[in-house]
Design a protein around this motif. Structure first.
Motif, PDB file in Angstrom:
ATOM      1  N   LEU A  78      18.962   9.374  -3.377  1.00  0.00           N
ATOM      2  CA  LEU A  78      19.434   8.106  -3.952  1.00  0.00           C
ATOM      3  C   LEU A  78      18.302   7.091  -4.065  1.00  0.00           C
ATOM      4  N   GLN A  79      17.421   7.038  -3.055  1.00  0.00           N
ATOM      5  CA  GLN A  79      16.267   6.136  -3.106  1.00  0.00           C
ATOM      6  C   GLN A  79      15.370   6.497  -4.290  1.00  0.00           C
ATOM      7  N   LYS A  80      15.133   7.792  -4.477  1.00  0.00           N
ATOM      8  CA  LYS A  80      14.304   8.261  -5.586  1.00  0.00           C
ATOM      9  C   LYS A  80      14.948   7.897  -6.925  1.00  0.00           C
ATOM     10  N   ALA A  81      16.252   8.061  -7.029  1.00  0.00           N
ATOM     11  CA  ALA A  81      16.961   7.722  -8.271  1.00  0.00           C
ATOM     12  C   ALA A  81      16.840   6.228  -8.579  1.00  0.00           C
ATOM     13  N   MET A  82      16.959   5.381  -7.557  1.00  0.00           N
ATOM     14  CA  MET A  82      16.808   3.941  -7.765  1.00  0.00           C
ATOM     15  C   MET A  82      15.389   3.614  -8.220  1.00  0.00           C
ATOM     16  N   GLN A  83      14.425   4.274  -7.616  1.00  0.00           N
ATOM     17  CA  GLN A  83      13.021   4.058  -7.958  1.00  0.00           C
ATOM     18  C   GLN A  83      12.757   4.430  -9.419  1.00  0.00           C
ATOM     19  N   VAL A  84      13.269   5.575  -9.853  1.00  0.00           N
ATOM     20  CA  VAL A  84      13.094   6.016 -11.233  1.00  0.00           C
ATOM     21  C   VAL A  84      13.789   5.046 -12.191  1.00  0.00           C
ATOM     22  N   GLU A  85      14.964   4.576 -11.823  1.00  0.00           N
ATOM     23  CA  GLU A  85      15.678   3.607 -12.658  1.00  0.00           C
ATOM     24  C   GLU A  85      14.911   2.291 -12.752  1.00  0.00           C
ATOM     25  N   ALA A  86      14.364   1.829 -11.628  1.00  0.00           N
ATOM     26  CA  ALA A  86      13.592   0.585 -11.619  1.00  0.00           C
ATOM     27  C   ALA A  86      12.359   0.711 -12.512  1.00  0.00           C
ATOM     28  N   VAL A  87      11.671   1.828 -12.443  1.00  0.00           N
ATOM     29  CA  VAL A  87      10.492   2.050 -13.284  1.00  0.00           C
ATOM     30  C   VAL A  87      10.905   2.078 -14.754  1.00  0.00           C
ATOM     31  N   GLY A  88      12.009   2.723 -15.064  1.00  0.00           N
ATOM     32  CA  GLY A  88      12.500   2.735 -16.441  1.00  0.00           C
ATOM     33  C   GLY A  88      12.777   1.334 -16.955  1.00  0.00           C
ATOM     34  N   LEU A  89      13.375   0.500 -16.116  1.00  0.00           N
ATOM     35  CA  LEU A  89      13.641  -0.885 -16.507  1.00  0.00           C
ATOM     36  C   LEU A  89      12.341  -1.658 -16.714  1.00  0.00           C
ATOM     37  N   LEU A  90      11.374  -1.451 -15.827  1.00  0.00           N
ATOM     38  CA  LEU A  90      10.074  -2.109 -15.980  1.00  0.00           C
ATOM     39  C   LEU A  90       9.386  -1.673 -17.275  1.00  0.00           C
ATOM     40  N   PRO A 149       0.830  -1.219   0.000  1.00  0.00           N
ATOM     41  CA  PRO A 149       0.000   0.000   0.000  1.00  0.00           C
ATOM     42  C   PRO A 149       0.861   1.265   0.000  1.00  0.00           C
ATOM     43  N   HIS A 150       0.471   2.221  -0.806  1.00  0.00           N
ATOM     44  CA  HIS A 150       1.156   3.517  -0.930  1.00  0.00           C
ATOM     45  C   HIS A 150       2.606   3.364  -1.381  1.00  0.00           C
ATOM     46  N   SER A 151       2.870   2.364  -2.183  1.00  0.00           N
ATOM     47  CA  SER A 151       4.218   2.102  -2.678  1.00  0.00           C
ATOM     48  C   SER A 151       4.705   3.248  -3.548  1.00  0.00           C
ATOM     49  N   PRO A 152       5.859   3.860  -3.193  1.00  0.00           N
ATOM     50  CA  PRO A 152       6.416   4.911  -4.049  1.00  0.00           C
ATOM     51  C   PRO A 152       6.755   4.388  -5.445  1.00  0.00           C
ATOM     52  N   LEU A 153       7.140   3.117  -5.525  1.00  0.00           N
ATOM     53  CA  LEU A 153       7.460   2.520  -6.820  1.00  0.00           C
ATOM     54  C   LEU A 153       6.204   2.432  -7.689  1.00  0.00           C
ATOM     55  N   ALA A 154       5.092   2.008  -7.110  1.00  0.00           N
ATOM     56  CA  ALA A 154       3.827   1.926  -7.851  1.00  0.00           C
ATOM     57  C   ALA A 154       3.363   3.316  -8.258  1.00  0.00           C
ATOM     58  N   GLN A 155       3.534   4.290  -7.390  1.00  0.00           N
ATOM     59  CA  GLN A 155       3.131   5.661  -7.720  1.00  0.00           C
ATOM     60  C   GLN A 155       3.944   6.202  -8.897  1.00  0.00           C
ATOM     61  N   GLU A 156       5.245   5.956  -8.884  1.00  0.00           N
ATOM     62  CA  GLU A 156       6.106   6.407  -9.988  1.00  0.00           C
ATOM     63  C   GLU A 156       5.746   5.672 -11.280  1.00  0.00           C
ATOM     64  N   LEU A 157       5.462   4.388 -11.175  1.00  0.00           N
ATOM     65  CA  LEU A 157       5.074   3.596 -12.343  1.00  0.00           C
ATOM     66  C   LEU A 157       3.758   4.122 -12.932  1.00  0.00           C
ATOM     67  N   ARG A 158       2.790   4.406 -12.066  1.00  0.00           N
ATOM     68  CA  ARG A 158       1.520   4.974 -12.537  1.00  0.00           C
ATOM     69  C   ARG A 158       1.754   6.316 -13.245  1.00  0.00           C
ATOM     70  N   ARG A 159       2.585   7.129 -12.644  1.00  0.00           N
ATOM     71  CA  ARG A 159       2.869   8.448 -13.211  1.00  0.00           C
ATOM     72  C   ARG A 159       3.487   8.318 -14.611  1.00  0.00           C
ATOM     73  N   GLN A 160       4.429   7.409 -14.769  1.00  0.00           N
ATOM     74  CA  GLN A 160       5.090   7.226 -16.063  1.00  0.00           C
ATOM     75  C   GLN A 160       4.154   6.606 -17.100  1.00  0.00           C
ATOM     76  N   VAL A 161       3.339   5.646 -16.684  1.00  0.00           N
ATOM     77  CA  VAL A 161       2.428   4.992 -17.624  1.00  0.00           C
ATOM     78  C   VAL A 161       1.366   5.980 -18.106  1.00  0.00           C
ATOM     79  N   GLN A 162       0.938   6.889 -17.243  1.00  0.00           N
ATOM     80  CA  GLN A 162      -0.076   7.870 -17.637  1.00  0.00           C
ATOM     81  C   GLN A 162       0.435   8.809 -18.727  1.00  0.00           C
TER      82      GLN A 162
END
Length: 163
Positions: free
Chosen positions: A140-152, A40-53
């Protein structure tokens, strides 16, 4: 023409001649996507939603109505000390983001079996600069999250549905 304009034009010509091209938004071969298994409230899911939109893909809440489903089995963020002084003070942390996921269709067809995504960053630490280091850690956490979303997203772009 100014000298700076000529130099800029020359750089553009050189870069275009060598095949250099800016990374484009991925092209997807499906229309709808569902996200399941995120905490719940996963920053990774939020970033993924933002990019997919930003793309042509539409996010749907009901996985049964999605062409493709990202099923997250595990999402873990942690940090461990990797270096200490003789007095036991931490001088370096390792930040980690671990995501295990698979891609499937609503009909159960496995598009990508369970895949492990592991990202790490090392961070020097000093007690005297604790507040600044806290901000660096968040960055750094935010950068990893953005990189993970890019890979996904790149993995999603490689998905081709049968039929």
């Amino acid at each position: 023409m100014h000298r700076r304009d000529l130099l800029s034009m020359g750089a553009v010509v050189l870069l275009s001649g060598c095949g250099f091209e800016l990374r484009k938004e991925p092209e997807y071969h499906f229309k709808t996507l569902a996200l399941t298994g995120f905490v719940p409230h996963s920053p990774l899911a939020q970033e993924l939603r933002r990019q997919v939109q930003r793309s042509t893909v539409r996010l749907v809440e009901d996985p049964n109505r999605a062409d493709v489903i990202i099923a997250v089995e595990r999402e873990v963020r942690d940090k461990t000390s990797v270096a200490t002084t003789a007095a036991g003070q931490i001088t370096e942390w390792q930040l980690r983001l671990q995501v295990d996921y698979s891609l499937r269709t609503a009909g159960g067809e496995i598009l990508l079996p369970r895949t492990e995504l592991r990202l790490t960053r090392d961070m020097n630490y000093s007690e005297s600069a604790a507040l600044g280091k806290e901000q660096e850690e968040l960055s750094l956490q935010k950068a990893m999250q953005v990189e993970a979303v890019g890979l996904l997203l790149r993995r999603l772009a490689a998905v081709h549905l049968a039929g």
